[in-house]
Design a protein around this motif. Structure first.
Motif, PDB file in Angstrom:
ATOM      1  N   ASN A  12       0.823  -1.196   0.000  1.00 12.06           N
ATOM      2  CA  ASN A  12       0.000   0.000   0.000  1.00 12.06           C
ATOM      3  C   ASN A  12       0.867   1.260   0.000  1.00 12.06           C
ATOM      4  O   ASN A  12       0.655   2.183  -0.801  1.00 12.06           O
ATOM      5  CB  ASN A  12      -0.882  -0.054   1.248  1.00 12.06           C
ATOM      6  CG  ASN A  12      -1.882   1.048   1.294  1.00 12.06           C
ATOM      7  OD1 ASN A  12      -2.763   1.115   0.466  1.00 12.06           O
ATOM      8  ND2 ASN A  12      -1.717   1.948   2.250  1.00 12.06           N
ATOM      9  N   THR A  13       1.872   1.285   0.896  1.00 10.35           N
ATOM     10  CA  THR A  13       2.786   2.427   0.955  1.00 10.35           C
ATOM     11  C   THR A  13       3.491   2.602  -0.386  1.00 10.35           C
ATOM     12  O   THR A  13       3.654   3.726  -0.863  1.00 10.35           O
ATOM     13  CB  THR A  13       3.816   2.186   2.074  1.00 10.35           C
ATOM     14  OG1 THR A  13       3.113   1.789   3.244  1.00 10.35           O
ATOM     15  CG2 THR A  13       4.625   3.418   2.358  1.00 10.35           C
ATOM     16  N   MET A  14       3.897   1.480  -0.985  1.00 11.35           N
ATOM     17  CA  MET A  14       4.616   1.543  -2.255  1.00 11.35           C
ATOM     18  C   MET A  14       3.758   2.202  -3.333  1.00 11.35           C
ATOM     19  O   MET A  14       4.241   3.051  -4.082  1.00 11.35           O
ATOM     20  CB  MET A  14       4.991   0.131  -2.693  1.00 11.35           C
ATOM     21  CG  MET A  14       5.780   0.097  -3.970  1.00 11.35           C
ATOM     22  SD  MET A  14       5.815  -1.570  -4.629  1.00 11.35           S
ATOM     23  CE  MET A  14       4.168  -1.724  -5.277  1.00 11.35           C
ATOM     24  N   ILE A  15       2.479   1.830  -3.402  1.00 13.55           N
ATOM     25  CA  ILE A  15       1.590   2.399  -4.426  1.00 13.55           C
ATOM     26  C   ILE A  15       1.496   3.918  -4.261  1.00 13.55           C
ATOM     27  O   ILE A  15       1.577   4.677  -5.232  1.00 13.55           O
ATOM     28  CB  ILE A  15       0.177   1.759  -4.312  1.00 13.55           C
ATOM     29  CG1 ILE A  15       0.235   0.253  -4.586  1.00 13.55           C
ATOM     30  CG2 ILE A  15      -0.803   2.447  -5.248  1.00 13.55           C
ATOM     31  CD1 ILE A  15       0.487  -0.144  -6.010  1.00 13.55           C
ATOM     32  N   ILE A  16       1.384   4.355  -2.985  1.00 11.66           N
ATOM     33  CA  ILE A  16       1.295   5.802  -2.750  1.00 11.66           C
ATOM     34  C   ILE A  16       2.599   6.485  -3.171  1.00 11.66           C
ATOM     35  O   ILE A  16       2.596   7.548  -3.793  1.00 11.66           O
ATOM     36  CB  ILE A  16       0.968   6.069  -1.267  1.00 11.66           C
ATOM     37  CG1 ILE A  16      -0.414   5.488  -0.946  1.00 11.66           C
ATOM     38  CG2 ILE A  16       1.009   7.549  -0.965  1.00 11.66           C
ATOM     39  CD1 ILE A  16      -0.757   5.509   0.512  1.00 11.66           C
ATOM     40  N   MET A  17       3.730   5.849  -2.859  1.00 13.69           N
ATOM     41  CA  MET A  17       5.042   6.395  -3.238  1.00 13.69           C
ATOM     42  C   MET A  17       5.148   6.498  -4.760  1.00 13.69           C
ATOM     43  O   MET A  17       5.632   7.492  -5.287  1.00 13.69           O
ATOM     44  CB  MET A  17       6.163   5.481  -2.742  1.00 13.69           C
ATOM     45  CG  MET A  17       6.267   5.410  -1.254  1.00 13.69           C
ATOM     46  SD  MET A  17       6.900   6.944  -0.605  1.00 13.69           S
ATOM     47  CE  MET A  17       6.922   6.532   1.088  1.00 13.69           C
ATOM     48  N   ILE A  18       4.712   5.448  -5.453  1.00 16.52           N
ATOM     49  CA  ILE A  18       4.786   5.461  -6.917  1.00 16.52           C
ATOM     50  C   ILE A  18       3.963   6.629  -7.452  1.00 16.52           C
ATOM     51  O   ILE A  18       4.420   7.391  -8.315  1.00 16.52           O
ATOM     52  CB  ILE A  18       4.282   4.120  -7.513  1.00 16.52           C
ATOM     53  CG1 ILE A  18       5.281   3.004  -7.207  1.00 16.52           C
ATOM     54  CG2 ILE A  18       4.077   4.239  -9.019  1.00 16.52           C
ATOM     55  CD1 ILE A  18       4.855   1.632  -7.659  1.00 16.52           C
ATOM     56  N   ALA A  19       2.772   6.803  -6.887  1.00 19.21           N
ATOM     57  CA  ALA A  19       1.931   7.921  -7.312  1.00 19.21           C
ATOM     58  C   ALA A  19       2.659   9.238  -7.101  1.00 19.21           C
ATOM     59  O   ALA A  19       2.637  10.126  -7.960  1.00 19.21           O
ATOM     60  CB  ALA A  19       0.619   7.890  -6.540  1.00 19.21           C
ATOM     61  N   GLY A  20       3.334   9.353  -5.948  1.00 17.78           N
ATOM     62  CA  GLY A  20       4.069  10.578  -5.654  1.00 17.78           C
ATOM     63  C   GLY A  20       5.182  10.822  -6.659  1.00 17.78           C
ATOM     64  O   GLY A  20       5.376  11.939  -7.161  1.00 17.78           O
ATOM     65  N   ILE A  21       5.917   9.756  -6.984  1.00 24.29           N
ATOM     66  CA  ILE A  21       7.059   9.909  -7.896  1.00 24.29           C
ATOM     67  C   ILE A  21       6.571  10.225  -9.310  1.00 24.29           C
ATOM     68  O   ILE A  21       7.144  11.057 -10.006  1.00 24.29           O
ATOM     69  CB  ILE A  21       7.928   8.623  -7.873  1.00 24.29           C
ATOM     70  CG1 ILE A  21       8.560   8.467  -6.487  1.00 24.29           C
ATOM     71  CG2 ILE A  21       9.007   8.694  -8.945  1.00 24.29           C
ATOM     72  CD1 ILE A  21       9.327   7.186  -6.282  1.00 24.29           C
ATOM     73  N   MET A  22       5.455   9.590  -9.706  1.00 24.60           N
ATOM     74  CA  MET A  22       4.908   9.865 -11.035  1.00 24.60           C
ATOM     75  C   MET A  22       4.474  11.318 -11.157  1.00 24.60           C
ATOM     76  O   MET A  22       4.405  11.861 -12.266  1.00 24.60           O
ATOM     77  CB  MET A  22       3.697   8.973 -11.313  1.00 24.60           C
ATOM     78  CG  MET A  22       3.981   7.504 -11.178  1.00 24.60           C
ATOM     79  SD  MET A  22       4.725   6.792 -12.632  1.00 24.60           S
ATOM     80  CE  MET A  22       3.345   5.888 -13.245  1.00 24.60           C
ATOM     81  N   GLY A  23       4.157  11.931 -10.023  1.00 26.72           N
ATOM     82  CA  GLY A  23       3.695  13.312 -10.048  1.00 26.72           C
ATOM     83  C   GLY A  23       4.824  14.312 -10.274  1.00 26.72           C
ATOM     84  O   GLY A  23       4.578  15.491 -10.523  1.00 26.72           O
ATOM     85  N   ILE A  24       6.062  13.843 -10.171  1.00 21.29           N
ATOM     86  CA  ILE A  24       7.198  14.751 -10.367  1.00 21.29           C
ATOM     87  C   ILE A  24       7.357  14.987 -11.875  1.00 21.29           C
ATOM     88  O   ILE A  24       7.291  14.042 -12.664  1.00 21.29           O
ATOM     89  CB  ILE A  24       8.482  14.142  -9.783  1.00 21.29           C
ATOM     90  CG1 ILE A  24       8.317  13.945  -8.270  1.00 21.29           C
ATOM     91  CG2 ILE A  24       9.682  15.011 -10.086  1.00 21.29           C
ATOM     92  CD1 ILE A  24       9.427  13.158  -7.633  1.00 21.29           C
ATOM     93  N   SER A  25       7.602  16.226 -12.246  1.00 19.21           N
ATOM     94  CA  SER A  25       7.696  16.562 -13.672  1.00 19.21           C
ATOM     95  C   SER A  25       8.820  15.779 -14.350  1.00 19.21           C
ATOM     96  O   SER A  25       9.962  15.782 -13.878  1.00 19.21           O
ATOM     97  CB  SER A  25       7.963  18.058 -13.804  1.00 19.21           C
ATOM     98  OG  SER A  25       8.423  18.333 -15.086  1.00 19.21           O
ATOM     99  N   PRO A  26       8.522  15.081 -15.442  1.00 20.52           N
ATOM    100  CA  PRO A  26       9.552  14.286 -16.121  1.00 20.52           C
ATOM    101  C   PRO A  26      10.701  15.139 -16.651  1.00 20.52           C
ATOM    102  O   PRO A  26      11.811  14.640 -16.821  1.00 20.52           O
ATOM    103  CB  PRO A  26       8.795  13.600 -17.256  1.00 20.52           C
ATOM    104  CG  PRO A  26       7.437  14.153 -17.274  1.00 20.52           C
ATOM    105  CD  PRO A  26       7.206  14.979 -16.075  1.00 20.52           C
ATOM    106  N   GLU A  27      10.416  16.444 -16.866  1.00 21.43           N
ATOM    107  CA  GLU A  27      11.494  17.324 -17.357  1.00 21.43           C
ATOM    108  C   GLU A  27      12.684  17.318 -16.421  1.00 21.43           C
ATOM    109  O   GLU A  27      13.830  17.369 -16.859  1.00 21.43           O
ATOM    110  CB  GLU A  27      10.970  18.749 -17.505  1.00 21.43           C
ATOM    111  CG  GLU A  27      10.029  18.911 -18.678  1.00 21.43           C
ATOM    112  CD  GLU A  27       9.207  20.185 -18.559  1.00 21.43           C
ATOM    113  OE1 GLU A  27       9.668  21.125 -17.888  1.00 21.43           O
ATOM    114  OE2 GLU A  27       8.105  20.215 -19.149  1.00 21.43           O
TER     115      GLU A  27
END
Lengths: 447, 326
Positions: free
Chosen positions: B196-211
């Protein structure tokens, strides 16, 4: 639309006329609460056919997670006379005392019962259904659940030279001889066969050695005999006299089908629903032995054991708040309901014959025994009804209190287990136990 | 808002905009508000009231009297019967929670950064994510039964395995050992929640601008540098969110200790929620003591949450705000 309304009105009128015409005597409705399907089955099969004038509304709440008790407590605390509240409710051994020792249940004399009505009932069941505060009986049981001791005939013969249940009973006549036998079987089998499987098995019976229950006059009472129990348990632990199991664990069930455990202390239902189905070579569909399979079917015998005890049971009690408002017809219906299930000898006889259940009436029990009883192939042909009929009248139900369920757990968690495993000394264990009781029960004086 | 609408020259529609749609908003939130008032606010208020009353036993739940702060004093007075029990379970809860949370967040971070790393071409990502999340879907009761049978005594898989490997010579009673019991509970909590924590972390990281990652790639950052210099600082709000929600959940830990060990051995795995449950629904039904303990737990959670927000606050934005102000 208008046509529809008219049609509807006409229907309603016709129905109400019909209702008046057909139901000349209005049916009395009884609301019955229980925690298993067992009572519903009995109502449908036996009660409804003989009582067409009573309508039963049956509500089932499972006991798992104390749902039944919480529902009952809530409805009694908020709307004890409401339409939802039960007229009659079933009570289990774990909490029957809680309700009969309170004003929730009505004394059976107020419904018109007399003490003579219960003269033939098994005493322990009457004692448990009696309010300890004033001695008024408030709940009545259709079952009786005496405990007995089951032992493995082949192991007893091989290691102890015992040929009959009478001889075995002499070896377990009291707890001292029981422990001597335990040492002997451990020695002679070189540790392969243990006397019993778990300490909890002993507790269920041993607690009936007490002179008084856990709480006397509002004070916590640690009966002196409990220290003897701790000595016994400690000796069993140190000398390796049991299988280290705990009730309902894998080890516990393994002992029933393998040559590792000599005895089990179990009540009536324990024979049919625990020991027999778990013996390894029993086929439930044909109710007989599975040839060629490994198991212990037919090798068990039963004796009274060191002490008479009772374990389980279901009682019927009536809601005191509703009875206070009820008219005579309703009271009579409630009385008849309780009388039919717990005192009607014809019903109890039929029911016992149909289900094999052990009933609470000595006349019925004796009648079944006199007719030749129920020779049980699982017990090598021994008649379990006859054996239970002596055990049933040995148990003393007066030591049961409404605190037993909770305090037994506190006793085992704080004293028995840590003490016999050497985690605590006796004084610390007892002090911890007293503290735990004080923390759990604001209304018990702990000295 | 209306002023600015008028200011942009659309004032002639004023008559039309008079039709007030606001009330529809109220209609839409009404079901929630009603449910909230009945099933959340009322119980909370009732708990506060009960904590100040003499409500012991079902019979007094509706006829209790307010007696002041006596119930709270019980938890401050070492001589009271519930004092030791309560603070002991408090300590157990914190210990078990910390022992499960630290490995949980570390592993979740590691897995999240692997699953989101564009340079690592992991196969079957979806499958792995599902497997890792799976324990969270199974109900706690099932998991408790599973672990209870694995670590039973004296005959059970864990004991047989350890004896066959020669690590143990006699069966070990896991649930009579404080360390083993706490470890098993922490492990179960960790195992159930790291997905569960991992999924939230992934969501957080995906939110960082790819630029930012592209720029880092162009500048020749290693995966490690990218993680420490870009990912970690930017998911700090998500970390904080995780920490706070996990702590709230952890301090209310109930199901696994209740079903697996029942607080044994010797109350070393008793948790605060279990203590509250025991006070309210076993024994003499001490609803007032249980409510007071709930309130203490509530206050404790509020204080710790505020402290965490303060420690992990976004210092840069706080500074820039101050600069703007001055």
């Amino acid at each position: 639309m208008k046509k529809l309304v008219a049609l509807f009105m006409a229907l309603v009128m016709m129905l109400s006329i019909a209702a008046v015409a057909f139901a000349e005597t209005p049916k009395i409705t009884l609301i019955v609460w229980s925690f298993t399907d067992e009572l519903r089955g009995m109502i449908d099969k036996y009660y409804v056919p003989s009582h067409p004038d009573v309508e039963i509304k049956y509500t089932l709440y499972p006991t798992d997670g104390s749902e039944y008790r919480n529902k009952l407590d809530t409805v009694i605390a908020t709307a004890p006379t409401g339409d939802e509240a039960p007229d009659v409710f079933a009570l289990e051994a774990a909490f029957v005392k809680y309700y009969v020792n309170s004003d929730t249940t009505v004394p059976l004399t107020e419904l018109g019962f007399t003490d003579e009505d219960f003269a033939n009932s098994i005493p322990a069941m009457v004692q448990i259904g009696t309010d300890s505060r004033n001695g008024m009986q408030k709940a009545s049981a259709w079952q009786s659940t005496p405990g007995a001791m089951f032992y493995r005939a082949s192991l007893a013969e091989k290691y102890l030279g015992v040929a009959s249940p009478e001889e075995f009973q002499e070896l377990v006549a009291d707890w001292d001889t029981f422990m001597e036998t335990a040492e002997e079987i451990n020695e002679k089998s070189q540790g392969a066969v243990k006397m019993f499987n778990s300490i909890g098995d002993i507790w269920n019976a041993y607690q009936y050695n007490r002179a008084a229950g856990w709480v006397v006059d509002g004070k916590l009472n640690i009966d002196p005999v409990l220290y003897d129990y701790l000595d016994l348990a400690k000796q069993a632990e140190e000398d390796g006299l049991y299988n280290l199991g705990s009730a309902w664990s894998e080890t516990w069930f393994l002992g029933m089908k393998s040559d590792t455990t000599l005895t089990y202390l179990l009540p009536t239902w324990g024979l049919h629903y625990v020991l027999k189905p778990n013996c390894g070579n029993y086929d439930a569909e044909t109710d007989s032995i599975v040839e060629g399979a490994e198991g212990t079917y037919g090798d068990w015998r039963m004796v009274d054991g060191p002490i008479g005890y009772s374990w389980g049971g279901t009682w019927l009690g009536a809601n005191a708040y509703k009875m206070a408002e009820a008219d005579d017809a309703k009271k009579a219906a409630v009385k008849e309901f309780i009388r039919f299930f717990t005192l009607d000898e014809d019903f109890l006889y039929t029911y016992a014959k149909d289900s094999g259940d052990f009933v609470s009436n000595n006349n019925v029990v004796n009648k079944i025994v006199a007719e030749g009883g129920t020779p049980n192939p699982f017990l090598g042909g021994q008649d379990h009804y006859a054996a239970f009929s002596t055990a049933a009248n040995l148990a003393d139900g007066t030591i049961m209190t409404e605190y037993d369920d909770a305090i037994n757990t506190l006793w085992s968690d704080n004293v028995t287990t840590p003490y016999i495993k050497g985690e605590k000394d006796l004084d610390t264990a007892i002090a911890d136990f007293k503290a735990a009781v004080a923390a759990a029960f604001a209304n018990i004086i702990v000295e | 808002m209306q002023q600015s609408v008028a200011g942009t020259g659309r004032g002639r529609h004023k008559g039309l905009s008079k039709v007030n749609y606001n009330r529809y908003g109220y209609y839409f939130v009404a079901p929630f508000i009603i449910v909230f008032l009945i099933f959340q606010l009322y119980p909370i208020v009732f708990t506060f009231r009960t904590s100040l009353s003499d409500a012991i036993g079902w019979g007094k739940i509706n006829s209790s009297k307010i007696i002041g702060f006596d119930n709270f004093r019980l938890y401050m007075d070492p001589a009271s019967p519930v004092y030791w029990d309560f603070w002991n379970s408090f300590g157990n809860t914190l210990l078990i929670w910390i022992a499960n949370f630290i490995p949980q967040i570390l592993l979740a971070l590691l897995l999240a950064s692997w699953f989101t790393d564009s340079r690592m071409r992991l196969r079957f990502r979806g499958g792995f994510k599902m497997l890792i999340f799976m324990p969270n879907i199974i109900t706690a009761a099932t998991i408790a039964v599973l672990f209870y049978s694995i670590f039973s005594y004296p005959i059970a898989p864990a004991n047989s395995l350890l004896q066959q490997l020669g690590i143990l010579h006699a069966p070990f009673e896991f649930f009579r050992s404080t360390t083993a019991s706490r470890t098993i509970i922490s492990f179960v909590q960790w195992w159930m929640w790291y997905g569960n924590t991992m999924i939230i972390m992934i969501a957080g990281i995906m939110g960082i601008s790819p630029e930012l990652y592209e720029a880092a790639l162009v500048d020749g950052c290693s995966s490690r540098q990218t993680f420490y210099r870009i990912t970690l600082p930017l998911i700090k709000p998500i970390l904080l969110f995780n920490l706070v929600t996990s702590m709230i959940g952890g301090l209310q830990m109930f199901d696994i200790p209740h079903l697996l060990t029942e607080g044994n051995p010797n109350k070393t795995t008793n948790t605060v929620a279990r203590f509250i449950y025991q006070q309210a629904f076993t024994g003499s039904r001490n609803f007032n003591y249980a409510s007071a303990a709930s309130i203490i737990l509530f206050i404790f959670i509020v204080i710790i949450s505020l402290m965490l927000f303060w420690v992990l606050r976004d210092r840069d934005s706080a500074r820039s705000l101050r600069r703007k102000a001055s």
